[in-house]
Every structure is written in structure tokens, then in C-alpha cells.
Design a protein around this motif. Structure first.
Motif, PDB file in Angstrom:
ATOM      1  N   GLU A   1      17.482  -7.132  -8.104  1.00  0.00           N
ATOM      2  CA  GLU A   1      17.768  -5.860  -8.755  1.00  0.00           C
ATOM      3  C   GLU A   1      16.491  -5.198  -9.267  1.00  0.00           C
ATOM      4  O   GLU A   1      16.333  -3.985  -9.185  1.00  0.00           O
ATOM      5  N   THR A   2      15.567  -5.997  -9.780  1.00  0.00           N
ATOM      6  CA  THR A   2      14.303  -5.460 -10.270  1.00  0.00           C
ATOM      7  C   THR A   2      13.589  -4.706  -9.158  1.00  0.00           C
ATOM      8  O   THR A   2      13.077  -3.598  -9.376  1.00  0.00           O
ATOM      9  N   LEU A   3      13.574  -5.280  -7.971  1.00  0.00           N
ATOM     10  CA  LEU A   3      12.930  -4.605  -6.844  1.00  0.00           C
ATOM     11  C   LEU A   3      13.750  -3.412  -6.373  1.00  0.00           C
ATOM     12  O   LEU A   3      13.186  -2.397  -5.964  1.00  0.00           O
ATOM     13  N   TYR A   4      15.080  -3.526  -6.419  1.00  0.00           N
ATOM     14  CA  TYR A   4      15.932  -2.390  -6.036  1.00  0.00           C
ATOM     15  C   TYR A   4      15.661  -1.191  -6.946  1.00  0.00           C
ATOM     16  O   TYR A   4      15.623  -0.051  -6.487  1.00  0.00           O
ATOM     17  N   VAL A   5      15.483  -1.441  -8.230  1.00  0.00           N
ATOM     18  CA  VAL A   5      15.180  -0.366  -9.184  1.00  0.00           C
ATOM     19  C   VAL A   5      13.821   0.240  -8.853  1.00  0.00           C
ATOM     20  O   VAL A   5      13.669   1.462  -8.790  1.00  0.00           O
ATOM     21  N   GLN A   6      12.823  -0.611  -8.617  1.00  0.00           N
ATOM     22  CA  GLN A   6      11.478  -0.132  -8.286  1.00  0.00           C
ATOM     23  C   GLN A   6      11.482   0.709  -7.010  1.00  0.00           C
ATOM     24  O   GLN A   6      10.741   1.673  -6.891  1.00  0.00           O
ATOM     25  N   ALA A   7      12.334   0.325  -6.053  1.00  0.00           N
ATOM     26  CA  ALA A   7      12.399   1.037  -4.778  1.00  0.00           C
ATOM     27  C   ALA A   7      13.290   2.268  -4.851  1.00  0.00           C
ATOM     28  O   ALA A   7      13.386   3.027  -3.888  1.00  0.00           O
ATOM     29  N   GLY A   8      13.977   2.467  -5.968  1.00  0.00           N
ATOM     30  CA  GLY A   8      14.853   3.620  -6.114  1.00  0.00           C
ATOM     31  C   GLY A   8      16.226   3.418  -5.494  1.00  0.00           C
ATOM     32  O   GLY A   8      16.983   4.371  -5.339  1.00  0.00           O
ATOM     33  N   ILE A   9      16.567   2.190  -5.140  1.00  0.00           N
ATOM     34  CA  ILE A   9      17.883   1.906  -4.559  1.00  0.00           C
ATOM     35  C   ILE A   9      18.940   1.862  -5.657  1.00  0.00           C
ATOM     36  O   ILE A   9      20.056   2.323  -5.472  1.00  0.00           O
ATOM     37  N   LEU A  10      18.584   1.308  -6.795  1.00  0.00           N
ATOM     38  CA  LEU A  10      19.488   1.238  -7.953  1.00  0.00           C
ATOM     39  C   LEU A  10      18.902   2.033  -9.101  1.00  0.00           C
ATOM     40  O   LEU A  10      17.688   2.073  -9.279  1.00  0.00           O
ATOM     41  N   ASP A  11      19.775   2.615  -9.890  1.00  0.00           N
ATOM     42  CA  ASP A  11      19.370   3.311 -11.101  1.00  0.00           C
ATOM     43  C   ASP A  11      19.135   2.254 -12.181  1.00  0.00           C
ATOM     44  O   ASP A  11      19.950   1.363 -12.367  1.00  0.00           O
ATOM     45  N   GLU A  12      18.042   2.358 -12.904  1.00  0.00           N
ATOM     46  CA  GLU A  12      17.655   1.335 -13.873  1.00  0.00           C
ATOM     47  C   GLU A  12      18.720   1.068 -14.930  1.00  0.00           C
ATOM     48  O   GLU A  12      18.970  -0.062 -15.303  1.00  0.00           O
TER      49      GLU A  12
ATOM     50  N   ARG B   1       0.810  -1.220   0.000  1.00  0.00           N
ATOM     51  CA  ARG B   1       0.000   0.000   0.000  1.00  0.00           C
ATOM     52  C   ARG B   1       0.837   1.261   0.000  1.00  0.00           C
ATOM     53  O   ARG B   1       0.315   2.373  -0.004  1.00  0.00           O
ATOM     54  N   GLY B   2       2.176   1.106  -0.004  1.00  0.00           N
ATOM     55  CA  GLY B   2       3.057   2.272  -0.060  1.00  0.00           C
ATOM     56  C   GLY B   2       3.251   2.970   1.266  1.00  0.00           C
ATOM     57  O   GLY B   2       3.711   4.110   1.305  1.00  0.00           O
ATOM     58  N   LEU B   3       2.911   2.298   2.367  1.00  0.00           N
ATOM     59  CA  LEU B   3       3.032   2.913   3.680  1.00  0.00           C
ATOM     60  C   LEU B   3       4.383   2.650   4.340  1.00  0.00           C
ATOM     61  O   LEU B   3       4.760   3.343   5.282  1.00  0.00           O
ATOM     62  N   ARG B   4       5.081   1.636   3.880  1.00  0.00           N
ATOM     63  CA  ARG B   4       6.386   1.272   4.437  1.00  0.00           C
ATOM     64  C   ARG B   4       7.420   1.176   3.334  1.00  0.00           C
ATOM     65  O   ARG B   4       7.120   0.779   2.213  1.00  0.00           O
ATOM     66  N   LYS B   5       8.641   1.510   3.700  1.00  0.00           N
ATOM     67  CA  LYS B   5       9.763   1.390   2.768  1.00  0.00           C
ATOM     68  C   LYS B   5      10.649   0.242   3.262  1.00  0.00           C
ATOM     69  O   LYS B   5      11.319   0.381   4.294  1.00  0.00           O
ATOM     70  N   PRO B   6      10.655  -0.880   2.553  1.00  0.00           N
ATOM     71  CA  PRO B   6      11.428  -2.028   3.021  1.00  0.00           C
ATOM     72  C   PRO B   6      12.929  -1.843   2.795  1.00  0.00           C
ATOM     73  O   PRO B   6      13.355  -1.115   1.900  1.00  0.00           O
ATOM     74  N   SER B   7      13.710  -2.532   3.611  1.00  0.00           N
ATOM     75  CA  SER B   7      15.162  -2.509   3.459  1.00  0.00           C
ATOM     76  C   SER B   7      15.562  -3.343   2.245  1.00  0.00           C
ATOM     77  O   SER B   7      14.765  -4.112   1.710  1.00  0.00           O
ATOM     78  N   ALA B   8      16.816  -3.205   1.842  1.00  0.00           N
ATOM     79  CA  ALA B   8      17.333  -4.002   0.719  1.00  0.00           C
ATOM     80  C   ALA B   8      17.249  -5.494   1.050  1.00  0.00           C
ATOM     81  O   ALA B   8      16.970  -6.318   0.169  1.00  0.00           O
TER      82      ALA B   8
END
Length: 148
Positions: A65-76, A43-50
Motif C-alpha cells: 500500500e505504501t508503494l501504491y500511495v507513492q505511485a498514485g494508485i491509492l489515495d493516502e 529514475r522516473g522513466l517507467r511506471k510499474p504495474s501494481a
């Protein structure tokens, strides 16, 4: 809520979960997180760790990596230069640190051989900080005099 900037991640996770035909509870159990926590992520209420993202990716059978990109941790765009392989090696709990470094060195040597190189990455990240070439690497990997 908007300040967390994880809405797209939650929507993406929900879509992946539904594609995998998993209930929220099934995915939470498979990833080792609580059902309410996963619901809050979706629901976008929490930001999970890597680490949590990695667990979710494994449970969904998609790349972390796909999730890291979606979360903004990695640049696509970084996904095109071997980051996915390096991430898989570095986060594999079945490998010790020496094995991880040897695998990263082998991988980079093959990329260089094929003209891809390390694309300006920090040499320490690819394990070449000591100036060794692939000859000593192959000796170690093949169980030669430097293997432990």
C-alpha cells in the motif's frame, strides 16, 4: 517523462532500497525484475504495474500500500480504513478465493464490532453482498456445516 508522474515513487524506492542496504541488482533479483527496469523505475522513466510494486514491496519488506500511495494508485487517506489489511489478504497467493472472502468478512465484522465499520465501502468489496451476518461466517470459519 513528466507525464508519467512517477518521480516521487522512484526517489522513494531508491531511499527504501538504500535504507535496506540493498544494491540495485540485489533488489532487482529479490523482486524478480531486471536490473535496467528497476533503474528506470528509480529514475522516473517507467511506471510499474501494481504487481511489480507488490513484488518490490515484498523484497523491501514494506507494505505494498505504501508503494501504491507513492505511485498514485491509492489515495493516502484510504490507508486509515483497513485498506492495507484488505490488500494484503486479496494479494496473498497462498490463499484461495474462498479463504480470502472469509478473512475479509471476519476482519470487517471485528471492525464493525469496534465501531469502525466499512466506512461506506462497497459491500461487495467486504464480502457482505449476500446479507449473511457473522454467525454464518463463524460457522464456516470454525469448520461448521458450510465449510468446504
Amino acid at each position: 517523462m513528466a507525464s508519467l508522474n512517477v518521480g516521487n515513487l522512484g526517489e522513494f524506492l531508491r531511499e527504501q532500497r538504500r535504507t535496506a542496504q540493498l544494491s540495485l541488482r540485489q533488489l532487482a533479483d529479490a523482486a524478480g525484475v531486471s536490473n535496467p527496469y528497476l533503474s528506470q523505475i528509480e529514475r522516473g522513466l517507467r511506471k510499474p504495474s501494481a504487481e511489480i510494486l507488490q513484488q518490490l514491496a515484498k523484497a523491501l519488506r514494506i507494505s505494498a500500500e505504501t508503494l501504491y500511495v507513492q505511485a498514485g494508485i491509492l489515495d493516502e487517506r484510504r490507508g486509515l480504513d483497513g485498506v492495507e489489511v484488505q490488500t494484503a489478504i486479496l494479494t496473498d497467493p497462498a490463499l484461495n478465493e474462498r479463504q480470502k472472502q472469509v478473512l475479509l468478512q471476519i476482519y470487517e465484522s471485528f471492525r464493525k464490532e469496534n465501531g469502525l465499520g466499512n466506512d461506506g465501502k462497497d459491500t461487495a468489496a467486504s464480502g457482505h453482498e449476500d446479507g449473511r451476518g457473522t454467525d454464518s461466517l463463524e460457522t464456516e470459519a470454525d469448520g461448521g456445516p458450510h465449510a468446504t
